[in-house]
Design a protein around this motif. Structure first.
Motif, PDB file in Angstrom:
ATOM      1  N   GLU A  63       5.271   2.948  -2.420  1.00  0.00           N
ATOM      2  CA  GLU A  63       5.269   1.871  -1.436  1.00  0.00           C
ATOM      3  C   GLU A  63       6.485   0.980  -1.664  1.00  0.00           C
ATOM      4  OE1 GLU A  63       1.683  -0.410  -1.764  1.00  0.00           O
ATOM      5  OE2 GLU A  63       0.396   1.325  -1.388  1.00  0.00           O
ATOM      6  N   MET A  64       7.111   0.572  -0.581  1.00  0.00           N
ATOM      7  CA  MET A  64       8.264  -0.323  -0.678  1.00  0.00           C
ATOM      8  C   MET A  64       8.002  -1.576   0.142  1.00  0.00           C
ATOM      9  SD  MET A  64      12.302   0.156   0.408  1.00  0.00           S
ATOM     10  CE  MET A  64      11.932   0.956   1.936  1.00  0.00           C
ATOM     11  N   LEU A  65       8.294  -2.746  -0.453  1.00  0.00           N
ATOM     12  CA  LEU A  65       8.285  -4.002   0.282  1.00  0.00           C
ATOM     13  C   LEU A  65       9.667  -4.119   0.922  1.00  0.00           C
ATOM     14  CD1 LEU A  65       6.952  -6.621   1.127  1.00  0.00           C
ATOM     15  CD2 LEU A  65       7.730  -7.626  -1.034  1.00  0.00           C
ATOM     16  N   GLU A  67      12.281  -5.857   3.780  1.00  0.00           N
ATOM     17  CA  GLU A  67      12.502  -7.094   4.522  1.00  0.00           C
ATOM     18  C   GLU A  67      13.929  -7.173   5.036  1.00  0.00           C
ATOM     19  OE1 GLU A  67      12.344 -11.952   3.979  1.00  0.00           O
ATOM     20  OE2 GLU A  67      11.927 -10.670   2.248  1.00  0.00           O
ATOM     21  N   VAL A  75       5.197  -3.639   4.255  1.00  0.00           N
ATOM     22  CA  VAL A  75       5.070  -2.602   3.234  1.00  0.00           C
ATOM     23  C   VAL A  75       5.172  -1.245   3.912  1.00  0.00           C
ATOM     24  CG1 VAL A  75       3.572  -1.593   1.485  1.00  0.00           C
ATOM     25  CG2 VAL A  75       3.676  -4.078   1.748  1.00  0.00           C
ATOM     26  N   HIS A  77       4.988   2.949   3.366  1.00  0.00           N
ATOM     27  CA  HIS A  77       4.292   3.930   2.530  1.00  0.00           C
ATOM     28  C   HIS A  77       4.955   5.289   2.668  1.00  0.00           C
ATOM     29  CE1 HIS A  77       1.367   0.788   3.610  1.00  0.00           C
ATOM     30  NE2 HIS A  77       0.954   0.942   2.360  1.00  0.00           N
ATOM     31  N   ARG A  93      15.030  -7.306   0.955  1.00  0.00           N
ATOM     32  CA  ARG A  93      14.261  -6.614  -0.087  1.00  0.00           C
ATOM     33  C   ARG A  93      14.056  -5.141   0.239  1.00  0.00           C
ATOM     34  NH1 ARG A  93       9.186 -10.471  -1.438  1.00  0.00           N
ATOM     35  NH2 ARG A  93       9.316 -10.976   0.749  1.00  0.00           N
ATOM     36  N   ASN A  96       9.972  -2.085  -5.027  1.00  0.00           N
ATOM     37  CA  ASN A  96       8.783  -1.259  -5.223  1.00  0.00           C
ATOM     38  C   ASN A  96       7.589  -2.208  -5.131  1.00  0.00           C
ATOM     39  OD1 ASN A  96       6.628   0.292  -6.134  1.00  0.00           O
ATOM     40  ND2 ASN A  96       7.883   1.413  -7.579  1.00  0.00           N
ATOM     41  N   ASN A  97       6.686  -1.930  -4.225  1.00  0.00           N
ATOM     42  CA  ASN A  97       5.537  -2.797  -4.013  1.00  0.00           C
ATOM     43  C   ASN A  97       4.423  -2.572  -5.029  1.00  0.00           C
ATOM     44  OD1 ASN A  97       4.360  -4.842  -2.252  1.00  0.00           O
ATOM     45  ND2 ASN A  97       2.878  -3.260  -1.687  1.00  0.00           N
ATOM     46  N   ARG A  98       4.570  -1.562  -5.870  1.00  0.00           N
ATOM     47  CA  ARG A  98       3.520  -1.229  -6.849  1.00  0.00           C
ATOM     48  C   ARG A  98       4.083  -1.322  -8.266  1.00  0.00           C
ATOM     49  NH1 ARG A  98      -0.420   2.592  -4.664  1.00  0.00           N
ATOM     50  NH2 ARG A  98      -1.174   2.613  -6.806  1.00  0.00           N
ATOM     51  N   CYS A 103       8.590   4.407  -6.579  1.00  0.00           N
ATOM     52  CA  CYS A 103       8.753   4.690  -5.154  1.00  0.00           C
ATOM     53  C   CYS A 103      10.134   5.301  -4.951  1.00  0.00           C
ATOM     54  CB  CYS A 103       8.551   3.454  -4.281  1.00  0.00           C
ATOM     55  SG  CYS A 103       9.892   2.266  -4.225  1.00  0.00           S
TER      56      CYS A 103
END
Length: 136
Positions: A63-65, A67, A75, A77, A93, A96-98, A103
């Motif tokens: 998952e990537m945040l 922006e 987010v 996936h 941004r 990596n959201n996790r 990711c």
């Protein structure tokens, strides 16, 4: 517009993941495809822009945040397609959201010879343009 199609004999198919109106591409641009890997919890690259032109991406894992200037953070996936117009638009941004898994994504980007693929944005410019950032 390309429609979803399948070939019943070979079981092959084409699925449209993303459609974008043709952005401006510099006459002398070349195209680069890169694989980006972020370890668990990585903040990604500092705020930057793609000076040569648009970039088109596809999430492979994790998952990537994501922006971009003028858009709310979202987010992405594995399996999601995304793009950024490049030029003067700030990419805030690609984190990596996790914190528990890496990711990775593929990015195909138009580049202008003699210019870097990514151009970092200064703190002063971020402050000047803060009104263009969507925070929620």
């Amino acid at each position: 517009m390309l429609q979803d199609t399948s070939d019943s004999e070979s079981k092959s198919s084409i699925t449209v993941l993303q459609e974008v109106r043709s952005p401006t591409i510099p006459d002398d641009a070349h195209v680069m495809t890169v694989l980006v890997n972020h370890p668990p919890g990585a903040p990604g690259y500092p705020p930057h822009r793609l000076p040569g032109g648009p970039g088109f991406g596809y999430m492979i894992d994790g998952e990537m945040l994501f922006e971009l200037e003028g858009e709310a953070p979202r987010v992405l996936h594995a399996g999601d397609a995304f793009w950024g117009p490049g030029g003067d638009v700030i990419h805030y941004r690609d984190a990596n959201n996790r914190s528990d898994i890496p990711c990775s994504f593929v990015l195909t980007i138009f580049c202008v010879p003699g210019q870097p693929m990514l151009e970092r944005v200064t703190e002063e410019e971020l402050e000047e343009r803060r009104g263009l950032r969507v925070t929620s």
